[in-house]
Design a protein around this motif. Structure first.
Motif, mmCIF file in Angstrom:
data_model
loop_
_atom_site.group_PDB
_atom_site.id
_atom_site.type_symbol
_atom_site.label_atom_id
_atom_site.label_comp_id
_atom_site.label_asym_id
_atom_site.label_seq_id
_atom_site.Cartn_x
_atom_site.Cartn_y
_atom_site.Cartn_z
ATOM 1 N N ASN A 272 0.836 -1.205 0.000
ATOM 2 C CA ASN A 272 0.000 0.000 0.000
ATOM 3 C C ASN A 272 0.869 1.252 0.000
ATOM 4 O OD1 ASN A 272 -1.701 -2.162 1.589
ATOM 5 N ND2 ASN A 272 -3.136 -0.722 0.691
ATOM 6 N N LEU B 2 -8.409 7.124 -5.039
ATOM 7 C CA LEU B 2 -9.801 6.788 -4.732
ATOM 8 C C LEU B 2 -9.987 5.327 -4.336
ATOM 9 C CD1 LEU B 2 -11.690 8.687 -7.582
ATOM 10 C CD2 LEU B 2 -11.097 9.504 -5.291
ATOM 11 N N ARG C 53 -5.990 0.589 -0.700
ATOM 12 C CA ARG C 53 -6.109 1.944 -0.152
ATOM 13 C C ARG C 53 -4.768 2.683 -0.117
ATOM 14 N NH1 ARG C 53 -7.023 2.990 6.264
ATOM 15 N NH2 ARG C 53 -6.753 5.258 6.256
ATOM 16 N N THR D 242 -10.078 1.812 -2.300
ATOM 17 C CA THR D 242 -10.451 1.447 -0.938
ATOM 18 C C THR D 242 -9.970 0.026 -0.659
ATOM 19 O OG1 THR D 242 -12.623 0.668 -1.672
ATOM 20 C CG2 THR D 242 -12.469 2.957 -0.924
ATOM 21 N N GLY D 243 -10.188 -0.434 0.549
ATOM 22 C CA GLY D 243 -9.837 -1.806 0.895
ATOM 23 C C GLY D 243 -8.346 -2.045 0.854
#
Length: 255
Positions: A123, A156, A162, A158-159
């Protein structure tokens, strides 16, 4: 500028785990579109090895310039002392000595951000410093230029995809009147519009790591707030337009 600004957007080359036919043909396909700017949003390599970076350098040099490339999570050494002591050396010496490159062409100014700290695994993360760079660089661009922000991780998402710190980055981009936000990472093409900003995620241009979508890249045309994204997919017959998405800045949301 009396004509649209044209941007070629590639991502996730993953050289070292690539489709040779896609690598062999993608530069010519991009060049045929005659873009004003070419952007490559990270994961140029599979394991950040020297030979993979050399291949990436060769491909970047074959693409029509100016070319803006940003680092992805796969462009950092994996499971090596280099990740701690010299994580960015190969990128800085072989791809771009500036971790926050700026490219300008007629009618367009683009900024690249590094969204992958060495201490994160997959991430991305951006902080106040990155938000400040966006404000200082793109917030002062002359009126009339298309303002482009490029990074590897989609703001933008998610999860598990992210981007940590995304809200502060989005606020900075909004204040700087950024028009286009370009990213990759997911290997799945996507187009969204929020307010006056268009967010484009490119698929994987040349890798074997496809996720329901073949190798692809996105050709973006911006003309006075109207944006057209043509997704070009690779198949047995070569590169072809697979989907066309037209959006108008000012819509509240969309795809």
């Amino acid at each position: 500028m009396n004509r649209p600004v044209v941007v070629a957007h590639l991502s996730d080359l993953h050289l070292g785990a690539h489709d040779p036919a896609a690598v062999e043909s993608v530069a010519a396909d991009v060049a045929a579109a005659r873009p004003d700017l070419t952007v490559v949003t990270g994961d140029l390599t599979m394991r950040a090895r020297p030979g993979e970076f050399r291949r990436a350098r060769e491909l970047l040099d074959a693409l029509p310039g100016p070319v803006l490339a940003v680092l992805g999570n796969h462009d950092l050494p994996l499971g090596s002392w280099r990740r701690v002591l010299r994580p960015y050396d190969r990128w800085l010496s072989m791809i771009d000595a500036d971790p926050e490159p700026i490219r300008r062409a007629e009618g367009v100014t683009a900024l690249g951000l590094t969204s992958m700290p060495w201490w994160r695994w997959k991430n991305g993360r951006v902080g106040d410093r990155e938000a400040g760079v966006v404000a200082r660089t793109l917030g002062t661009v002359p009126n009339g230029d298309v303002r482009v922000l490029a990074l590897h991780h989609p703001p933008l998402a998610t999860g598990t995809a992210r981007l940590f710190g995304a809200p502060r980055l989005l606020a900075a981009a909004r204040h700087a009147r950024v028009d286009l936000v370009l990213a990759g990472h997911t290997h799945v093409p996507d187009v969204r519009v929020i307010g006056r900003q268009v967010f484009v995620v490119a698929g994987t241009a040349t890798s074997l790591r496809t996720r329901g979508t073949p190798c692809s890249w996105s050709l973006i045309s911006v003309d006075r707030g109207d944006t057209v994204v043509r997704e070009r997919h690779f198949g047995p017959g070569g590169w072809r337009v697979h989907r066309v998405v037209s959006v108008s800045a000012g819509a509240s949301s969309g795809r």
